[in-house]
Design a protein around this motif. Sequence first.
Motif, mmCIF file in Angstrom:
data_model
loop_
_atom_site.group_PDB
_atom_site.id
_atom_site.type_symbol
_atom_site.label_atom_id
_atom_site.label_comp_id
_atom_site.label_asym_id
_atom_site.label_seq_id
_atom_site.Cartn_x
_atom_site.Cartn_y
_atom_site.Cartn_z
ATOM 1 N N ILE A 182 -1.636 -41.509 14.765
ATOM 2 C CA ILE A 182 -1.813 -40.175 15.345
ATOM 3 C C ILE A 182 -2.544 -39.253 14.368
ATOM 4 C CG2 ILE A 182 -0.559 -38.106 16.073
ATOM 5 C CD1 ILE A 182 1.543 -40.135 17.278
ATOM 6 N N LEU A 183 -2.120 -39.263 13.105
ATOM 7 C CA LEU A 183 -2.748 -38.373 12.129
ATOM 8 C C LEU A 183 -4.182 -38.780 11.812
ATOM 9 C CD1 LEU A 183 0.137 -37.534 9.645
ATOM 10 C CD2 LEU A 183 -0.592 -36.327 11.712
ATOM 11 N N ASN A 184 -4.474 -40.087 11.864
ATOM 12 C CA ASN A 184 -5.854 -40.529 11.632
ATOM 13 C C ASN A 184 -6.816 -39.961 12.669
ATOM 14 O OD1 ASN A 184 -5.464 -41.954 9.272
ATOM 15 N ND2 ASN A 184 -5.034 -43.872 10.326
ATOM 16 N N SER A 185 -6.324 -39.669 13.864
ATOM 17 C CA SER A 185 -7.195 -39.083 14.889
ATOM 18 C C SER A 185 -7.672 -37.688 14.473
ATOM 19 C CB SER A 185 -6.493 -39.032 16.240
ATOM 20 O OG SER A 185 -5.422 -38.114 16.219
ATOM 21 N N GLY A 218 -4.472 -24.256 4.921
ATOM 22 C CA GLY A 218 -3.122 -24.247 5.459
ATOM 23 C C GLY A 218 -2.685 -25.618 5.915
ATOM 24 N N ILE A 219 -1.395 -25.762 6.051
ATOM 25 C CA ILE A 219 -0.809 -27.008 6.532
ATOM 26 C C ILE A 219 -0.687 -26.918 8.043
ATOM 27 C CG2 ILE A 219 1.230 -28.486 6.509
ATOM 28 C CD1 ILE A 219 1.703 -27.487 3.627
ATOM 29 N N SER A 220 -1.368 -27.814 8.711
ATOM 30 C CA SER A 220 -1.345 -27.863 10.166
ATOM 31 C C SER A 220 -0.176 -28.708 10.667
ATOM 32 C CB SER A 220 -2.674 -28.417 10.674
ATOM 33 O OG SER A 220 -2.684 -28.480 12.063
ATOM 34 N N VAL A 221 0.079 -29.824 9.979
ATOM 35 C CA VAL A 221 1.156 -30.738 10.370
ATOM 36 C C VAL A 221 1.874 -31.225 9.122
ATOM 37 C CG1 VAL A 221 1.702 -32.970 11.442
ATOM 38 C CG2 VAL A 221 -0.106 -31.554 12.415
ATOM 39 N N HIS A 222 3.204 -31.251 9.189
ATOM 40 C CA HIS A 222 4.018 -31.878 8.143
ATOM 41 C C HIS A 222 5.088 -32.701 8.836
ATOM 42 C CE1 HIS A 222 7.087 -31.442 4.606
ATOM 43 N NE2 HIS A 222 6.674 -32.687 4.762
ATOM 44 N N ILE A 223 5.055 -33.996 8.586
ATOM 45 C CA ILE A 223 6.034 -34.929 9.146
ATOM 46 C C ILE A 223 6.760 -35.584 7.989
ATOM 47 C CG2 ILE A 223 6.362 -37.044 10.475
ATOM 48 C CD1 ILE A 223 3.790 -36.311 11.997
ATOM 49 N N GLU A 224 8.071 -35.723 8.146
ATOM 50 C CA GLU A 224 8.882 -36.358 7.112
ATOM 51 C C GLU A 224 9.771 -37.425 7.742
ATOM 52 O OE1 GLU A 224 11.908 -34.995 3.538
ATOM 53 O OE2 GLU A 224 11.400 -33.563 5.109
ATOM 54 N N LEU A 225 9.796 -38.604 7.137
ATOM 55 C CA LEU A 225 10.709 -39.660 7.569
ATOM 56 C C LEU A 225 11.978 -39.555 6.743
ATOM 57 C CD1 LEU A 225 8.262 -42.691 7.811
ATOM 58 C CD2 LEU A 225 9.220 -41.368 9.685
ATOM 59 N N LYS A 226 13.098 -39.277 7.415
ATOM 60 C CA LYS A 226 14.371 -39.247 6.696
ATOM 61 C C LYS A 226 15.511 -39.538 7.665
ATOM 62 C CE LYS A 226 15.360 -34.283 6.740
ATOM 63 N NZ LYS A 226 15.654 -33.121 5.923
ATOM 64 N N ASN A 227 16.530 -40.181 7.144
ATOM 65 C CA ASN A 227 17.704 -40.561 7.938
ATOM 66 C C ASN A 227 17.314 -41.329 9.197
ATOM 67 O OD1 ASN A 227 19.261 -39.175 6.031
ATOM 68 N ND2 ASN A 227 19.109 -37.274 7.173
ATOM 69 N N THR A 258 -1.617 -30.027 21.260
ATOM 70 C CA THR A 258 -0.894 -30.966 22.117
ATOM 71 C C THR A 258 0.557 -31.159 21.714
ATOM 72 O OG1 THR A 258 -1.654 -32.809 20.773
ATOM 73 C CG2 THR A 258 -2.959 -32.270 22.736
ATOM 74 N N GLY A 259 0.849 -31.016 20.445
ATOM 75 C CA GLY A 259 2.201 -31.234 19.955
ATOM 76 C C GLY A 259 2.378 -32.655 19.449
ATOM 77 N N ILE A 260 2.717 -32.772 18.172
ATOM 78 C CA ILE A 260 2.893 -34.081 17.552
ATOM 79 C C ILE A 260 4.027 -34.844 18.223
ATOM 80 C CG2 ILE A 260 3.585 -35.248 15.412
ATOM 81 C CD1 ILE A 260 0.685 -34.238 15.410
ATOM 82 N N ALA A 261 5.107 -34.159 18.586
ATOM 83 C CA ALA A 261 6.240 -34.842 19.225
ATOM 84 C C ALA A 261 5.790 -35.534 20.507
ATOM 85 C CB ALA A 261 7.362 -33.852 19.515
ATOM 86 N N GLN A 262 5.019 -34.854 21.314
ATOM 87 C CA GLN A 262 4.537 -35.440 22.565
ATOM 88 C C GLN A 262 3.636 -36.641 22.291
ATOM 89 O OE1 GLN A 262 5.529 -34.915 25.659
ATOM 90 N NE2 GLN A 262 4.168 -36.550 26.311
ATOM 91 N N GLU A 263 2.794 -36.536 21.285
ATOM 92 C CA GLU A 263 1.916 -37.659 20.939
ATOM 93 C C GLU A 263 2.732 -38.860 20.472
ATOM 94 O OE1 GLU A 263 -1.744 -36.960 18.818
ATOM 95 O OE2 GLU A 263 -1.594 -34.823 19.228
ATOM 96 N N LEU A 264 3.801 -38.623 19.709
ATOM 97 C CA LEU A 264 4.675 -39.705 19.271
ATOM 98 C C LEU A 264 5.352 -40.374 20.458
ATOM 99 C CD1 LEU A 264 6.238 -38.001 16.127
ATOM 100 C CD2 LEU A 264 4.879 -40.098 16.106
ATOM 101 N N VAL A 265 5.816 -39.575 21.413
ATOM 102 C CA VAL A 265 6.454 -40.122 22.614
ATOM 103 C C VAL A 265 5.458 -40.975 23.389
ATOM 104 C CG1 VAL A 265 7.449 -39.503 24.863
ATOM 105 C CG2 VAL A 265 8.216 -38.327 22.792
ATOM 106 N N GLU A 266 4.220 -40.495 23.530
ATOM 107 C CA GLU A 266 3.192 -41.264 24.226
ATOM 108 C C GLU A 266 2.874 -42.565 23.491
ATOM 109 O OE1 GLU A 266 -0.089 -38.575 24.826
ATOM 110 O OE2 GLU A 266 1.099 -37.294 26.156
#
Length: 109
Positions: A13-16, A54-63, A75-83
């Motif tokens: 997603i981020l590579n796009s 500025g930071i447009s997106v910050h995603i963290e993998l935890k727990n 579009t929203g990163i969450a929606q893109e992840l769901v897709e």
Amino acid sequence: MERLNSTEAIEKILNSFCDMVVREGTEVKIIRDRESGNYLVILAGWNDGSRVYGISVHIELKNDKIWIQQDRTDTGIAQELVEFGVPKTDIVLAFKSPFTRKFTEYAVN
């Protein structure tokens, strides 16, 4: 969701964003820290003599979840992840207060 699949989804997603042109003179930079599980999309450059940064997106993998710390996309990163196939129960909208999260379709924490 396995961490490898989470990482694959996030990076795809981020590579796009790499091909995205915000404005002439502004670059989109992706910062990946796989060891700590942090991924950032940074805008950097100039627009009509003014600094753009500025930071447009910050995603963290935890727990074992994908925590979206910042999302300034249309579009929203969450929606893109769901897709991409990530279950909503594996995504935390960390930019929302813990109280507000329980009213979303996504994980609370």
